[in-house]
Structure formats: C-alpha cells, structure tokens
Design an enzyme around this catalytic site. Structure first.
Site, PDB file in Angstrom:
ATOM      1  N   HIS C  79      -9.758 -16.490 -13.932  1.00 22.07           N
ATOM      2  CA  HIS C  79     -10.338 -16.050 -12.649  1.00 22.07           C
ATOM      3  C   HIS C  79      -9.762 -14.687 -12.264  1.00 22.07           C
ATOM      4  O   HIS C  79     -10.501 -13.761 -11.931  1.00 22.07           O
ATOM      5  CB  HIS C  79     -10.054 -17.083 -11.555  1.00 22.07           C
ATOM      6  CG  HIS C  79     -10.222 -16.566 -10.148  1.00 22.07           C
ATOM      7  ND1 HIS C  79     -11.458 -16.354  -9.579  1.00 22.07           N
ATOM      8  CD2 HIS C  79      -9.319 -16.207  -9.208  1.00 22.07           C
ATOM      9  CE1 HIS C  79     -11.298 -15.892  -8.347  1.00 22.07           C
ATOM     10  NE2 HIS C  79      -9.999 -15.783  -8.091  1.00 22.07           N
ATOM     11  N   SER C 179     -11.674   1.685 -19.716  1.00 23.46           N
ATOM     12  CA  SER C 179     -11.269   2.271 -18.434  1.00 23.46           C
ATOM     13  C   SER C 179     -10.801   3.698 -18.597  1.00 23.46           C
ATOM     14  O   SER C 179     -11.099   4.560 -17.762  1.00 23.46           O
ATOM     15  CB  SER C 179     -10.126   1.473 -17.807  1.00 23.46           C
ATOM     16  OG  SER C 179     -10.558   0.207 -17.481  1.00 23.46           O
ATOM     17  N   GLU C 264      -2.483  -0.126 -10.411  1.00 23.72           N
ATOM     18  CA  GLU C 264      -3.739  -0.851 -10.581  1.00 23.72           C
ATOM     19  C   GLU C 264      -4.258  -1.384  -9.245  1.00 23.72           C
ATOM     20  O   GLU C 264      -5.451  -1.365  -8.954  1.00 23.72           O
ATOM     21  CB  GLU C 264      -3.531  -2.013 -11.562  1.00 23.72           C
ATOM     22  CG  GLU C 264      -4.646  -3.043 -11.618  1.00 23.72           C
ATOM     23  CD  GLU C 264      -5.921  -2.526 -12.264  1.00 23.72           C
ATOM     24  OE1 GLU C 264      -5.850  -1.463 -12.915  1.00 23.72           O
ATOM     25  OE2 GLU C 264      -6.960  -3.165 -12.097  1.00 23.72           O
ATOM     26  N   TYR C 266      -3.911  -0.014  -6.410  1.00 21.80           N
ATOM     27  CA  TYR C 266      -4.544   1.082  -5.680  1.00 21.80           C
ATOM     28  C   TYR C 266      -5.813   1.542  -6.362  1.00 21.80           C
ATOM     29  O   TYR C 266      -6.722   2.040  -5.704  1.00 21.80           O
ATOM     30  CB  TYR C 266      -3.545   2.225  -5.477  1.00 21.80           C
ATOM     31  CG  TYR C 266      -2.432   1.765  -4.579  1.00 21.80           C
ATOM     32  CD1 TYR C 266      -2.733   1.241  -3.329  1.00 21.80           C
ATOM     33  CD2 TYR C 266      -1.106   1.753  -4.977  1.00 21.80           C
ATOM     34  CE1 TYR C 266      -1.746   0.744  -2.504  1.00 21.80           C
ATOM     35  CE2 TYR C 266      -0.114   1.268  -4.151  1.00 21.80           C
ATOM     36  CZ  TYR C 266      -0.445   0.762  -2.919  1.00 21.80           C
ATOM     37  OH  TYR C 266       0.533   0.264  -2.110  1.00 21.80           O
ATOM     38  N   SER C 277     -15.070   5.766   4.211  1.00 20.85           N
ATOM     39  CA  SER C 277     -15.055   7.088   4.832  1.00 20.85           C
ATOM     40  C   SER C 277     -16.413   7.762   4.753  1.00 20.85           C
ATOM     41  O   SER C 277     -16.649   8.760   5.436  1.00 20.85           O
ATOM     42  CB  SER C 277     -14.013   7.986   4.157  1.00 20.85           C
ATOM     43  OG  SER C 277     -12.751   7.377   4.222  1.00 20.85           O
ATOM     44  N   THR C 337      -1.131   4.773   4.594  1.00 20.36           N
ATOM     45  CA  THR C 337      -2.201   3.797   4.784  1.00 20.36           C
ATOM     46  C   THR C 337      -2.557   3.703   6.264  1.00 20.36           C
ATOM     47  O   THR C 337      -3.735   3.626   6.638  1.00 20.36           O
ATOM     48  CB  THR C 337      -1.778   2.417   4.254  1.00 20.36           C
ATOM     49  OG1 THR C 337      -1.186   2.600   2.975  1.00 20.36           O
ATOM     50  CG2 THR C 337      -2.955   1.492   4.130  1.00 20.36           C
ATOM     51  N   LYS C 340      -4.763   6.456   7.378  1.00 21.65           N
ATOM     52  CA  LYS C 340      -6.170   6.228   7.063  1.00 21.65           C
ATOM     53  C   LYS C 340      -6.839   5.351   8.110  1.00 21.65           C
ATOM     54  O   LYS C 340      -7.917   5.649   8.611  1.00 21.65           O
ATOM     55  CB  LYS C 340      -6.291   5.579   5.691  1.00 21.65           C
ATOM     56  CG  LYS C 340      -6.015   6.549   4.605  1.00 21.65           C
ATOM     57  CD  LYS C 340      -6.287   5.936   3.260  1.00 21.65           C
ATOM     58  CE  LYS C 340      -6.512   7.012   2.250  1.00 21.65           C
ATOM     59  NZ  LYS C 340      -7.776   7.728   2.433  1.00 21.65           N
ATOM     60  N   ARG C 459       2.151 -20.804  -5.235  1.00 19.37           N
ATOM     61  CA  ARG C 459       0.855 -20.494  -5.835  1.00 19.37           C
ATOM     62  C   ARG C 459       0.782 -21.095  -7.240  1.00 19.37           C
ATOM     63  O   ARG C 459       1.787 -21.493  -7.803  1.00 19.37           O
ATOM     64  CB  ARG C 459       0.632 -18.993  -5.870  1.00 19.37           C
ATOM     65  CG  ARG C 459       1.558 -18.254  -6.799  1.00 19.37           C
ATOM     66  CD  ARG C 459       1.492 -16.767  -6.594  1.00 19.37           C
ATOM     67  NE  ARG C 459       0.337 -16.187  -7.249  1.00 19.37           N
ATOM     68  CZ  ARG C 459       0.306 -14.928  -7.717  1.00 19.37           C
ATOM     69  NH1 ARG C 459       1.351 -14.147  -7.599  1.00 19.37           N
ATOM     70  NH2 ARG C 459      -0.770 -14.454  -8.285  1.00 19.37           N
TER      71      ARG C 459
END
Lengths: 294, 404, 535
Positions: C79, C179, C264, C266, C277, C337, C340, C459
């Site tokens: 997953h 990638s 990754e 980000y 934006s 952040t 933003k 988890r």
C-alpha cells in the site's frame, strides 16, 4: 544549424517502450537468476540467466537503434542550438545523479569509518555495545578483523592502485588534447589521442582485474570479508562498471569521429562521452584517497 | 463476525471522550484521547511538554483557520465584488518569519532540557538486558546493587490464547483456504480484558530505584516501549541502546507495553508486561527465581501420550503456532500436518535437535523451554494435526540430547 | 532515408493526433504522456486504496478476521509503496508533463523520447511489484510478497526478507530510473525552453516548485538506488553493510534510506504548493501574495530537507549531539512552511472569493495540510517523539500531509485543469458529491488516528488491544467511505474523457492567469510551436 524549429519526433518512437520491455526482462531475469543460483532447492531450473541476458540484448539493440535515429536526425540537420542545449543540460544532470549514486556509497564509507567501527569498539554512547556484545573487538581502519572474527588484509595504496591512478589521469589528459584537436578541426590528431584514451581505459580495467584477482586469491579480501571488503568492492566495483560504460561510450564516439560526424559546433555526443570520462576520473581520485590511501 | 450495533459503537466513543479520569494503570479500561502522563517523573515531564506544544500548535492552527474562515465569509464575491490588489507587504512577511522563529526557540529550550534527562542513565542500581527476539522478549538481570553477577534470564511470551485471536477467513493469502461460511454463524471468541497485552512471565522491577535497560535484539529491529515509562528505544541487533526508568514508591502496579518496530508476522503479538513491586518483594522474588534456575530440570516422565500431548499443546500455541500455523498448516515455518518429517520415526533425533539448536531461520529454544516442555511439544507435533505417529518423547531423552 | 524522413516530418500536419495504439505506445507528445501518467497514477491510487481497504477491514475489530498477520504486513508494505511511487509521484509528473510546457511557452518537453521512456518504465516496474502480491494471494504455497514496510528496514528486508524482495529491489531501481529521467526532463524544459521574456521570476509558482522538486528527485533517487543495491548485496553476495557481525550497522540502512526519504516527502508536497498557489489567486481574483517569498521559502524547504533525515530515527539511539541537531533543523522547517501558509491566507484576504470545485479542494488543502504540518512540528520535539514514534499518531500525521495534502491538491489540479485537458467542464454535481464525501470521510478516517496513536497503538499492527477498538471501528468506517467516494471521481474523469458535459472556453475560470489559459480548450495536440511573447 539548419533549423530554428525545436525538433520533436513527429511520429513518436518505438524505442522507449521496447527499452522498457528490455528493462523488465533484465530485472525479472536477474531476480530469477539470483534465486536459481543461490536457492536451487526452491527454484529449480536455470532459465533465469538466459532471460537476464535476453533482456540485456534487447536493451543493447534498442539503445543502438535509438541512437541511430538521433544520429540520423543530427546529421540530417534537424537539431538546432536549443536542442543541443537540452542535450548538454540533460547530460550534466545525469552526471549529477551519478554523483549522488556514488555519494550514497561514500556516505556509507564515512559513516562506517567514523562512527560504526568506533562504536563497535565502545566509543560514544556504545560502551555497553562493546562490553556486552563484542568484548574482543578492536576498533581500527581498515577493518581487517570483523567483530565476529573474520580476518582479511588491507589493500596497499602505493602499488597497483597508484599506477592505476596515473593511468586514469593520463587518459584524462589525452582526452583533453583530443578535445582541443576537435575544436581546431584536426581529425587525425583527435583520432590518435582518443584511441590512446580508450587504450588507457582498457589498461585500467585490466589492472583492476589483476588487483581483484590478487585480493581474492592471496589476501582474503572478498565481499565476504566484512564491512571493509564490502565497501572496497562496492566502491571500486561500481567505479569499474562506470569506467567500462565510459570506455564503450568513447569507442562509439571514436567510430563516429572516424565517420566524420562531429564538427566544432556539432559535437554533443563527443562532449558527453568526454564529460563522462572526466567524471569517472574524478570519482577515482576520491576513491584513491578515501578507500586506498587514508 | 458479529458487529456491535452502530448506536452502541457511537455510545462507546462518546463515553471514551467523556471519560477524563480512570485508574491510571489499568490501561485496557481506558481508551485515552491524549498521551498518558505515565508513572515516572520523566514521563510526566514529557507529558507536560506534549501538552504545552499541543496548546501552542492548537493556537496557531485556530489563528490560521480563523483567518481563513473570516476571509471565506466576509471576502466572498457576493459581499466584495471588487477585490483588493495588494500582493506584498515586507513588514508582514518579516513578521511571520520572525515570530514563528521565536516561538520555536521557546519550544526548543524545554525540549532540550527534558532530552538531557532522558539520555542520562547514570546512577542506576539495577541493570536489565532486554533482548527482542522474534516474537518475544528476553530479560536478563545483570547487576543489582552490589551484586554484579545476578545471571537471571527468562523469556516472556504473549499469554493471550491463540483461540481468542480467531482464524482469519483468508488464512495465508487472499485466496481462501477455509471459506467465510466455515465461520458463518460462529460468534467471535470472547477476548480477555488485557487481550494481546499479557505475557506468561512478566518483567519484575522494584520501585524506588533507578533501573537501566540495555536493549538489543537477536534478529531484526524491535522497539521496547512501555508508555508509562515515558518513551521507547529500538532494539538493534549487534548494538546496545540504553534507557532508564525510576518508578516511584507507591506506584507498584502492572504496566503494559508493546513492540513498536515492525519485526515481521508476530509484530503485534510480543507485548511487554512489567510488574513493579516494592524492593522487599523484589528481593524475595529474585532470590526465589535464582534458586529455581539453579535447581536441576524436572525430568519426571510423562505417564502416557495424552499427558504429553496436553502439555505440548500449550507450548505449541505459545511458541510455534505463529510460524507453523495453529493447525500445523505452515507459513513462515515448515508445514507440520502430514509432513514426513513428523510421521517418520527416523527424523525424531533431528526433530529434537532442531528445537535445541535451531536451524536456519528457526531459532534455538534451548534457553527458553525446559527439557520437559521440549519433549511435550515434540510429542505434540508428531501426533497432532493427523500426524498420529505414536512417538512419545520423554524429558530425559531431551536432556540427554542437550548434554551431548 | 534520413533526410527524406526529416523533410517529410517538417511538412507534416501537426494538428492531428496520431491514432491507434501507437499513439500511446510510441508517444513523444507531452500531453499524451501526461494523460497516460495521470491515468496510470489514478489506477495505482485505486490499487493502493484497495489494499488500504483490506487493512481497514482487518482492523475493523480486534482479532484476526480476514487475512493473516503475514499478509497484513504485505498489504501495509505494498500500500505504501504503490501510493508513494505509483500514485502521488506519477500524478505530479503527469501534471508537470501537461502543464509545464504550456505554462512556460515550450513546444513540448525538452527530451520527448526520454519522456516516453520515463512513463513506460512505470507499468513494468509495478508489474514486478504487484505481481508478487498477486502471487502471494493466489499462487499455490502463497510465496510472501514484500512484507517489511515501505521503509524496508534491514535486517528485516535482508536476512529475513522473503524471496520477492529481489523483485522489489529491481522494481525500485526501475522506478528510480523513471523518476530521474522525468526530473531531468522537467529541469531542462524549464531552464532551456522558456519562451522569450519568461524570466525565472515570472514563472508560475507551479513551475518553480516543480523545478525544485526535480532537483530533489535527481539528488535523492540515486541514493535510494544505492540503498536497495546494498540490500541486494547483503542478501546474496555476502556483504556486511547492515550486519554488526561483519562491522556494519542496521542503522546505516536507515540513514541512507531517510537521506532519500525525507527529501522524498517534499517531492510529494512541493508541487502541491505550486498547484494551490495557482488556484487560490484565480478564485480570490487577487494576485498571489508574496510571490518572491514563496519561491525563497520553497527553496529553503528543499535545502533544509537534506539535513533533517534522522528525525525519522530518533529512537535508534543516536548520539545526543546528533539528536539535538536534527531536532533543531526539523523545527526550523516550520518557518518557511509557515510563510507559505500565511501567504496563502493573505492571498485570500480581502479578495473576491468564489468557491468553485478547485477552490474547495485548495482551501481544504490549506487547512488540512496545516493540521498535518502542526502535528509534524509536534513530532519534531524529540522527547515527546519518543512517545509518538511508530504509533498511529505518525500514521495520522503523514496521511494528513499526503492524503488531505498531496492527494487533495492533485484533485484540485484535476478539477482546475480538466477543462483545458478535455475541453469540457467536469460535472458539478458529481464533483460536489466527491468533494464533500471525501472531505468528511477523510477526516473521520484520519483524525481519530491521532487519538488512537496517543492512546498507545503502534503502527503496522495486524491486531490490537481492546482499548483501541472504538477508534479503530470508526477509522475503518471512514476508510471504506473515503474509498467508495473515489469512485465518484472515476465517473467525473470518464465523463470528461468522453467529452460529456458543458463545453469549456479557453479560460473557463475567468480570472485565471497564465499562458495555459491563452490556448483553446481542449489544448490542441501541439501548442506554442512558435514561442509566445511574454510582456
């Protein structure tokens, strides 16, 4: 440059999707090859290696045909200056990605030398690691005795490796002389010096083969010899693979030089192969300093 | 599977949210909304830090969301057909760069101070080596006060019976071995209050003194976490990590924890149970355990096959079922049902040897099972699941093999 | 043949797409390749979503009801891998393919054939990965699929990994190649093919964020390739990278992995920032607030992402100095952040707001991503992270930033640009249903995870203690609901693909700004063949 229009293959190209099939075949074949070699009880048969080789063959043929197409376009005058810029920038970023790939292994090397090995010897907050789990372990580099007691020998820098450094550095010089010859349009000189570069590349690989043979048969320095052997072969082996690719690349551009494909202002592929060669050269210098010498 | 009716579920959640206080140690009756304050001084400081930070981020969140809400209501086109045109304001932009930075410093200072405390395991009077092992914990008492050679070690397995876990409809993959109708109409088995938390042999600790845990692993990475002690540390094979706890006197109770780093199939089934007792009781317990460990193993023979099978079933469920399946159907480990290895008597010595010394991924059970247990479980495996080999192994046979 | 074909090409009629299967297999057109990326990503989103449904079904009640714990681990692992590498990343690459050439005035992506290769590697890479899951589910003996979590920590993936780990390793290599080539194409297109007058600081923010994302991709995908290569070597060739007995360290794996892994993260959110934006100014009818600071903030986030990786591994026993360094650096990320988020709020402030579908998704993004960001700040505080680490609190955090963050922004982008792609407006009714249904169910799904995590549920647990039962029940209900809601988007997308719906004008949103709105809807097969002039 014949055109102002940015060239885009109008009818598409079959090679990318065929190359993907090739990659898939290679990957699947490699996995089964590994399973069948290391675990023959659960994986009977020996077809994995043939699938693997078939995949490589597909890739090789595809890349050849793909390049044939781009060479024809280039020679046919379809490439303009902007496209040349795209190719150059693309190649630079590709080399940057290769730098990062080596970076991962160099990172592993530094982390091992500066942190793991001292920690196993009880440094930092790992006094109990040493006392409880590896009481007989001595921290040192190169690590010639692993925590579980496997012994090996360290590779000496000032023998074969130093010679190899000289070979590779010389090859960079000969290639640069070739580059000047290309810019000045002196094809004979270019062919001579590029040929010399290829020879030096092959010498480097041969010497490295000798070195590996020596390590495996006489020094007990193998992939199984603990982290020192692991890092040694991982770093030098990956570098060797890149030298091989670089040599093939140079051979290809050499044949194109002989056919007269390049001129001072239309020589992207030649420059790409030269950049690549200088890149593997620089990586070697780091290798020589960090893996062999210090 | 029988589902609880939805309205009862809703009521359940509501009661959880309403519940503010409950018996701190009985984890299973209280489904917290928030972090547990824990029982040690440090864990409470961690909790306070958590609460402070939570309020700070909540305030920031409410400010941002409030502004968005105001804009959404007051600055919609129906109310403001003509938008303003500003798109820069150096003062504002500097302000919302610098102010958050100051808030961060205000958060970093207490965080750093608490961290220093957590990392300082000096001055402990009891040292316990905790070893994660798929899928159980091994506790080894190394030093206690002046005694540097305590040398008491035992394994701690989950105690929740496998039956309470039910048998999945799709046993190994998505393709069913059994079918949903096999289970049709059968109610889910009743689960213990401390389902998946209790162990057969808890870690016993004294209150009032600083205990140092030396955490490592036999195989993959595990993580040792008792929330009430204020944190967790990974158990890494080949390395030792340190953690400490000082449970105040008067807080003698049972505390639970769980493995918190994915370690394979049994990750959810290797709980930690810690019984904290007063120092007097601990001293008595330690003396008893040491005496028991020093005594010769119990080699009383089994009277008949049935006695051995009954004893072996329990051992099997606790130690073997996870890899070899509840009904010997295999999985990570070998399939037992109908296996020639189990039915042919010539493999018997090899069978015993595998339990004692381990084999490939199968660990050795010599340190965790007595000869009597091993004899029982070998007998069980050779006669259950329709194997019916008739082999009866006696504790003495195993003991002989061990001493060889 | 060379020159003949060449001349023929030059005179070919450019404005008709080729037809048949070849159009897609051999494509060198950025729009077709973008479309393939987007469909592929959606297919992977549904596949990964189905695995999430298996997980939530098992966790509906305590006890093992449907699958056994081993298969459960395979589900959580695949997953994660499918969602990260199959759904989110290809969706962004698809958007980049479609929009970047349109936005910067380029005739196509810079290296069109390589572009096609980047895409076509993906279906093959995922065949390897998902093939092993299908084997595990249906083949006799049920050979285990990758079951070590998407982070594949050694030695669970080396000494103890199932045989399918090797297929996984090679499929990650292939995804990496894809990638890297995709990212090279984006960078080169942006740096080399901008229309005259389109200076860097005039580029739309989506292009800026993608430029920086592409840089991150080229920098870290090779490191991931290095990590899987070392795993392969340790598994079969006797090396000791992650084995203390030979002088290695399992934690070395985590350092290498997270050096890739944090950038990754980000990579999966910066393009979202660009999308939002673009959308907020359009529907606020007001220019983006603080364009320059947005660019600098994005760049700072990207740079900081290289020096925070070990905050994923606070519990491995790092040296104290290292812990402090990574804690402070991580906290620092909240500054850019925050800039933003405040800029977005200021963009909306005193605008003239309307709430068309893209705007709804974008506002939901800002609010819910902020929630994820704030829980991220909590996780940065090391002493409390010792409690949060590897619990459902972390699961809640990264699903807030990845689902209600990245995926919501992808939906925002889809609703925003679907008129341009297809020439018809997406169905309002279905779209509204999709939005509200997703919004409510996603919060029912992910918000209680904070509670169950704080309450102490680790988890990657296939079964849990009884005190977690109430939350898990509602989380599962939210999960099924969210999963079903996405079928509504299938209907929206298929209707657009079949050109059913109201015809879209070139600029359907009126106030939208940018080169992409100056070409007709649907965008012709070739655009900007003569570079547009930027004022």
């Amino acid at each position: 440059m014949a055109t102002d229009k940015y060239y885009i293959p109008e009818h598409g190209s079959p090679w990318p999707v065929v190359a993907s099939v090739g990659l898939f075949t290679t990957a699947f074949g490699a996995a089964e090859f590994i399973h069948q070699s290391f675990n023959p009880d659960s994986y009977p048969g020996a077809w994995g290696k043939f699938v693997f080789m078939a995949g490589l063959a597909i890739l090789l043929v595809t890349v050849t045909l793909w390049w044939r197409d781009t060479i024809r376009e280039s020679v046919g005058g379809l490439h303009n200056r902007v496209l040349g810029g795209s190719y150059r920038q693309g190649m630079m970023w590709f080399i940057f990605s290769e730098v990062m790939f080596f970076g991962a292994f160099f990172g592993a090397l530094f982390y091992t030398r500066w942190l793991i090995v001292p920690w196993l010897g009880g440094a930092g907050n790992n006094a109990m690691t040493h006392e409880l789990l590896w009481p007989n372990f001595q921290s040192m580099w190169p690590l010639v005795m692993t925590p579980d007691g496997r012994a090996t020998q360290a590779m000496e820098a000032w023998g074969l490796p130093a010679l190899n450094t000289a070979v590779l550095l010389t090859s960079s010089v000969t290639l640069t002389i070739g580059h000047h010859a290309l810019i000045e349009g002196k094809r004979g000189r270019l062919i001579f010096f590029q040929f010399l570069t290829v020879l030096l590349g092959i010498s480097f690989l041969s010497l490295q083969a000798v070195e590996y043979h020596h390590a495996y048969t006489e020094m007990g320095l193998t992939l199984h010899a603990g982290i020192y052997g692991s890092l040694f072969f991982m770093l030098t082996g990956f570098h060797g693979a890149h030298v091989t690719i670089g040599t093939i690349f140079l051979i290809i551009t050499l044949t194109r030089v002989i056919r007269g494909h390049f001129s001072a202002d239309n020589c992207f592929a030649w420059e790409a192969s030269a950049w690549y060669w200088h890149f593997v050269d620089v990586v070697w210098l780091f290798l020589f300093v960090c893996v062999y010498w210090l | 599977m029988q589902l609880t009716p939805l309205y009862r579920r809703a009521a359940g959640l509501l009661s959880v949210i309403m519940a503010t206080t409950a018996n701190a140690s009985d984890w299973a009756t209280r489904s917290d909304l928030d972090l547990r304050p824990g029982v040690t001084q440090v864990s409470q400081e961690v909790h306070d830090l958590h609460t402070t930070i939570l309020w700070i981020v909540t305030a920031i969140g409410l400010l941002v969301f409030g502004l968005i809400l105001v804009a959404m209501i007051r600055h919609r086109r129906s109310r403001r057909p003509n938008p303003s045109t500003f798109h820069e304001n150096i003062v504002l932009e500097l302000l919302w760069t610098i102010v958050p930075f100051i808030i961060l410093i205000a958060m970093a200072v207490p965080a750093t101070l608490v961290l220093f405390q957590l990392e300082d395991s000096s001055g402990s009077e009891l040292t316990v080596k905790v070893t994660g092992s798929r899928w159980k914990w091994n506790y080894e008492y190394l030093t206690y006060k002046d005694d540097n050679q305590v040398n008491l070690s035992f394994y701690s397995n989950i105690a929740t019976p496998v039956e309470q876990r039910e048998t999945p409809v799709f046993s190994a993959g998505l393709f069913p071995y059994g079918t949903a109708s096999d289970r049709g109409g059968q109610p889910a088995p009743k689960k213990d209050h401390n389902y998946n938390l209790e162990v057969d042999k808890p870690l016993v600790l004294p209150s009032g003194i600083k205990v140092r845990f030396l955490i490592t692993s036999d195989d993959v990475i595990h993580s040792f976490w008792v929330p009430d002690f204020g944190g967790k540390k990974d158990a890494i094979p080949g390395y030792v990590n340190e953690m400490w706890a000082k449970i105040p006197e008067g807080k003698e109770d049972t505390y639970y924890g769980q493995c918190t780093e994915l370690c394979g199939k049994g990750h959810a089934f290797m709980p930690i149970e810690v019984k904290v007792v007063s120092q007097d009781k601990f001293d008595t317990w330690l003396a008893d355990e040491k005496a028991k460990a020093a005594a010769a193993p119990d080699l009383t023979p089994f009277a008949d096959l049935k006695e051995a099978m009954d004893a072996g079933e329990g051992v099997y469920k606790a130690n073997c079922a996870l890899c070899h399946g509840n009904n010997g159907e295999g999985g990570i480990g070998l399939k037992f049902a109908g296996s020639e290895f189990m039915t042919d008597a010539k493999h018997l010595p090899e069978h015993i040897d595998t339990l004692i010394n381990g084999r490939n991924a199968m660990p050795s059970f010599k340190a965790q099972l007595s000869p009597r247990d091993i004899a029982a479980v070998v007998t069980y495996e050779r006669n259950a699941f329709g194997n019916d080999s008739g082999d009866l192994v006696q504790p003495a046979d195993v003991n002989d093999h061990e001493s060889q | 043949m060379t020159t003949a074909t060449a001349t023929h090409d030059a005179h070919h009629d450019h404005h008709h797409a080729p037809s048949g299967l070849k159009r897609w297999l051999f494509s060198t057109n950025h729009k077709d390749i973008g479309t393939m990326y987007l469909w592929f990503s959606f297919a992977m989103f549904m596949t990964g979503g189905f695995m999430a449904m298996v997980i939530r079904a098992e966790l509906l009640e305590p006890g093992m009801q449907f699958v056994d714990p081993e298969f459960f681990n395979q589900m959580t692992t695949v997953h994660g891998l499918v969602m990260v590498f199959g759904a989110v990343m290809p969706a962004f690459v698809g958007l980049a393919n479609w929009m970047i050439p349109l936005m910067v005035g380029a005739p196509d992506m810079a290296l069109p054939r390589m572009n096609n290769w980047s895409f076509w590697i993906l279906p093959f890479a995922f065949t390897l990965l998902i093939g092993s899951v299908l084997m595990s589910a249906f083949a006799p003996g049920h050979p285990a699929a990758p079951d070590f979590g998407w982070t594949f920590y050694a030695p669970l993936s080396t000494t103890y990994g199932p045989d399918s780990t090797d297929l996984f390793v090679f499929s990650v290599h292939m995804m990496g190649i894809s990638s890297i080539m995709g990212a090279i194409n984006v960078i080169v297109t942006v740096l080399n093919l901008r229309a005259p007058g389109m200076t860097l600081m005039k580029m739309p923010l989506f292009v800026w964020t993608w430029l920086i994302t592409a840089f991150l991709l080229i920098a870290v995908m090779p490191v991931l390739a290095g990590a899987v290569t070392m795993v392969l070597m340790d598994r079969h060739f006797g090396t000791s990278f992650f084995d203390a007995a030979g002088g290695g360290d399992p934690v070395l794996f985590q350092h290498v992995f997270w050096f890739f892994g944090h950038p990754e993260v980000y990579i999966m959110i910066l393009p979202s920032f660009g999308i939002v934006s673009a959308i907020l100014p359009t529907f606020s009818r007001k220019p983006l607030f603080g364009y320059a600071s947005m660019v600098y903030a994005t760049a700072s986030i990207a740079l900081l992402s290289f020096v925070v990786w070990a905050h994923h591994m606070f519990t491995v026993g790092l040296p104290l100095a290292g812990t402090l360094f990574f804690m402070y650096m991580t906290m620092l990320i909240s500054v850019p952040t925050g800039v933003k988020v405040f800029n977005w709020v200021a963009t909306m402030w005193r605008g003239s707001l309307t709430f068309e579908l893209p705007m709804k998704w974008a506002i939901a993004f800002v609010v819910l991503f902020t929630c994820g960001g704030l829980s991220g700040l909590m996780l940065a505080i090391t002493p409390v992270d010792f409690q949060y680490h590897d619990t459902y609190f972390v699961v809640a955090h990264f699903h807030y930033v990845l689902v209600t963050g990245a995926i919501f922004s992808i939906f925002a982008a889809a609703y925003y640009w679907l008129p341009k792609w297809s020439g018809v407006m997406p169905s309002k009714l279905l779209g509204e249903l999709h939005f509200w249904s997703s919004l409510i169910s996603a919060n029912l799904l992910f918000f209680p995870m904070h509670f169950v995590g704080l309450a102490g549920m680790p988890r990657r647990y296939a079964d849990y203690a009884l005190q977690f039962a109430d939350y898990n029940f509602w989380i599962s209900i939210g999960g099924f609901w969210f999963g079903l809601s996405q079928l509504l988007f299938v209907a929206v997308a298929v209707r657009c693909a079949m050109k059913k719906g109201e015809k879209a004008p070139a600029n359907p949103w009126g106030a939208a700004d940018g080169l992409e709105w100056e070409v007709p809807s649907p965008a012709p097969f070739h655009t900007h063949e003569t570079p547009p002039l930027i004022k």
